[in-house]
Design an enzyme around this catalytic site. Structure first.
Site, PDB file in Angstrom:
ATOM      1  N   SER A 135     -42.149  -9.053  26.477  1.00 19.50           N
ATOM      2  CA  SER A 135     -43.738  -9.067  26.645  1.00 19.50           C
ATOM      3  C   SER A 135     -43.941  -9.131  27.956  1.00 19.50           C
ATOM      4  CB  SER A 135     -44.480 -10.050  25.824  1.00 19.50           C
ATOM      5  OG  SER A 135     -45.895 -10.098  26.253  1.00 19.50           O
ATOM      6  N   TYR A 148     -45.623 -19.247  24.090  1.00 21.54           N
ATOM      7  CA  TYR A 148     -45.242 -17.549  23.661  1.00 21.54           C
ATOM      8  C   TYR A 148     -44.330 -17.137  24.756  1.00 21.54           C
ATOM      9  CZ  TYR A 148     -46.021 -12.848  22.580  1.00 21.54           C
ATOM     10  OH  TYR A 148     -45.745 -11.427  22.541  1.00 21.54           O
TER      11      TYR A 148
HETATM   12  N1  LIG Z   1     -49.260  -6.038  20.578  1.00 16.86           N
HETATM   13  C1  LIG Z   1     -48.857  -6.541  21.625  1.00 16.86           C
HETATM   14  O1  LIG Z   1     -49.948  -6.520  22.489  1.00 16.86           O
HETATM   15  C2  LIG Z   1     -47.632  -6.875  22.168  1.00 16.86           C
HETATM   16  C3  LIG Z   1     -47.331  -7.081  23.478  1.00 16.86           C
HETATM   17  C4  LIG Z   1     -45.852  -7.496  23.946  1.00 16.86           C
HETATM   18  C5  LIG Z   1     -45.094  -7.764  23.105  1.00 16.86           C
HETATM   19  N2  LIG Z   1     -45.261  -7.421  21.789  1.00 16.86           N
HETATM   20  C6  LIG Z   1     -44.347  -7.926  20.796  1.00 16.86           C
HETATM   21  O2  LIG Z   1     -43.913  -6.916  20.105  1.00 16.86           O
HETATM   22  C7  LIG Z   1     -43.201  -7.390  18.612  1.00 16.86           C
HETATM   23  C8  LIG Z   1     -43.926  -6.516  17.509  1.00 16.86           C
HETATM   24  O3  LIG Z   1     -45.554  -7.146  17.524  1.00 16.86           O
HETATM   25  P1  LIG Z   1     -46.778  -6.164  17.177  1.00 16.86           P
HETATM   26  O4  LIG Z   1     -47.520  -6.182  18.298  1.00 16.86           O
HETATM   27  O5  LIG Z   1     -46.147  -4.867  16.532  1.00 16.86           O
HETATM   28  O6  LIG Z   1     -47.200  -7.221  15.864  1.00 16.86           O
HETATM   29  P2  LIG Z   1     -47.548  -7.019  14.596  1.00 16.86           P
HETATM   30  O7  LIG Z   1     -48.242  -5.822  14.067  1.00 16.86           O
HETATM   31  O8  LIG Z   1     -48.045  -8.343  14.120  1.00 16.86           O
HETATM   32  O9  LIG Z   1     -45.757  -6.897  14.049  1.00 16.86           O
HETATM   33  C9  LIG Z   1     -45.151  -8.181  13.857  1.00 16.86           C
HETATM   34  C10 LIG Z   1     -43.858  -7.818  12.774  1.00 16.86           C
HETATM   35  O10 LIG Z   1     -43.057  -9.012  12.827  1.00 16.86           O
HETATM   36  C11 LIG Z   1     -42.731  -9.230  11.494  1.00 16.86           C
HETATM   37  N3  LIG Z   1     -42.407 -10.278  11.511  1.00 16.86           N
HETATM   38  C12 LIG Z   1     -43.111 -11.623  11.794  1.00 16.86           C
HETATM   39  N4  LIG Z   1     -42.357 -12.853  11.391  1.00 16.86           N
HETATM   40  C13 LIG Z   1     -41.169 -12.281  10.763  1.00 16.86           C
HETATM   41  C14 LIG Z   1     -40.172 -13.295  10.329  1.00 16.86           C
HETATM   42  N5  LIG Z   1     -40.269 -14.454  10.076  1.00 16.86           N
HETATM   43  N6  LIG Z   1     -39.268 -12.445   9.757  1.00 16.86           N
HETATM   44  C15 LIG Z   1     -39.286 -11.109   9.870  1.00 16.86           C
HETATM   45  N7  LIG Z   1     -40.082 -10.402  10.120  1.00 16.86           N
HETATM   46  C16 LIG Z   1     -41.111 -11.007  10.927  1.00 16.86           C
HETATM   47  C17 LIG Z   1     -43.891  -8.923  10.846  1.00 16.86           C
HETATM   48  O11 LIG Z   1     -43.587  -8.442   9.476  1.00 16.86           O
HETATM   49  P3  LIG Z   1     -43.633  -9.388   8.096  1.00 16.86           P
HETATM   50  O12 LIG Z   1     -45.019 -10.241   8.477  1.00 16.86           O
HETATM   51  O13 LIG Z   1     -43.743  -8.625   7.135  1.00 16.86           O
HETATM   52  O14 LIG Z   1     -42.631 -10.354   7.935  1.00 16.86           O
HETATM   53  C18 LIG Z   1     -44.289  -7.680  11.470  1.00 16.86           C
HETATM   54  O15 LIG Z   1     -43.767  -6.480  11.044  1.00 16.86           O
HETATM   55  C19 LIG Z   1     -43.600  -8.923  18.920  1.00 16.86           C
HETATM   56  O16 LIG Z   1     -42.204  -9.129  19.336  1.00 16.86           O
HETATM   57  C20 LIG Z   1     -44.286  -9.035  19.987  1.00 16.86           C
HETATM   58  O17 LIG Z   1     -44.373 -10.291  20.554  1.00 16.86           O
HETATM   59  C21 LIG Z   1     -46.519  -7.123  21.440  1.00 16.86           C
END
Ligand SMILES: NC(=O)c1ccc[n+]([C@@H]2O[C@H](COP(=O)([O-])OP(=O)(O)OC[C@H]3O[C@@H](n4cnc5c(N)ncnc54)[C@H](OP(=O)(O)O)[C@@H]3O)[C@@H](O)[C@H]2O)c1
Length: 239
Positions: A135, A148
């Site tokens: 991130s 985080y």
């Molecule tokens: N959105 C942003 O602005 C942003 C920016 C920078 C980086 N990121 C990174 O991008 C990645 C994806 O995030 P996203 O934005 O797509 O958020 P999201 O829509 O909340 O997706 C998060 C995913 O992680 C899974 N997850 C959470 N805890 C888990 C566990 N214990 N075991 C297995 N799976 C788990 C969730 O699935 P389940 O709940 O079904 O397990 C979900 O599929 C993350 O690493 C986040 O830090 C996001």
């Protein structure tokens, strides 16, 4: 031969978009997360090139079983995308220590468990690619992102060290560091006042998950002699 990718956190957001993109690009994709109902629906939509396995990345045995299921379904694992993550932001003075532990377990230990599960076969074959999602919070911290950010700085450190170590094994390692993306990630914020304040404070247009999926596809379409080390990708309006 059709290449096979595992995508963790494929039940929503960036992971779901990456799974869709990679199937469209001709990969077999094994999707993992805890919410099996969502994975099942996406797998049904994507067809025979997609499969799913319910896994909690905090459990190392789940990741080993995920890789075994992938190899059984598609033959081998060529690519791992360590995407699963949570972001329960809060000031440290609030002492939400359960959130701190949870972030370390999912965002750092989860990534390590994935690496541990795929590395033996990738090193043996001298072929493989691990993409870790960090991130922009892994580039600098803010008052509410200290823990985080620590996890995402950690993902970048793990990625850079592993990339250098793996040069002798022909295994590529890439870290993708997005800015704001329109996903469910803020749902993991447990401090509801902070969440509301954050949402009113962030006025720029977020990226869509497909923008990150395109960056992952760019990383994977490079020739074998090229390893993209890191991509930082932000909304135009994000400082
Ligand atoms: N959105 C942003 O602005 C942003 C920016 C920078 C980086 N990121 C990174 O991008 C990645 C994806 O995030 P996203 O934005 O797509 O958020 P999201 O829509 O909340 O997706 C998060 C995913 O992680 C899974 N997850 C959470 N805890 C888990 C566990 N214990 N075991 C297995 N799976 C788990 C969730 O699935 P389940 O709940 O079904 O397990 C979900 O599929 C993350 O690493 C986040 O830090 C996001």
């Amino acid at each position: 031969m059709t290449r096979t990718a595992i995508v963790t956190g494929a039940s929503s957001g960036i992971g779901g978009a990456v799974a869709r993109k990679l199937v469209a690009d001709g990969y077999n994709v094994m999707m993992a997360a805890r919410r099996a109902d969502r994975l099942e629906a996406l797998a049904a939509e994507l067809g025979d090139s997609a499969a799913y396995y319910a896994a909690d990345v905090t459990n190392p045995d789940d990741l080993k079983a995920l890789v075994a299921a992938t190899d059984a379904a598609f033959g081998q694992t060529d690519v791992l995308i360590n995407n699963a993550g949570i972001m329960p932001l809060s000031p440290m003075s609030g002492r939400r220590t359960e959130d701190w532990d949870h972030m370390i377990d999912v965002n750092v230990r989860g990534v390590l468990h994935g690496i541990d599960a795929v590395l033996p076969q990738m090193m043996e074959r001298k072929d493989g690619h691990i993409i870790n999602i960090s991130s922009v919070a892994g580039l600098s911290a803010t008052p509410i992102s200290a823990v985080y950010s620590a996890t995402k700085f950690g993902v970048r450190a793990i990625s850079d060290g592993l990339r250098q170590e793996m040069t002798n094994h022909n295994v590529r390692v890439t870290v993708v560091s997005p800015g704001g993306v329109n996903t469910e990630l803020a749902d993991s914020i447990t401090d509801q006042n902070l969440r509301a304040a954050l949402e009113s404070h962030l006025t720029f247009d977020f990226m869509e998950p497909e923008n990150i999926a395109d960056a992952v596809a760019y990383v994977l379409e490079q020739p074998a002699s090229v390893c993209v080390g890191e991509i930082v990708i932000r909304p135009t309006g994000q400082a």
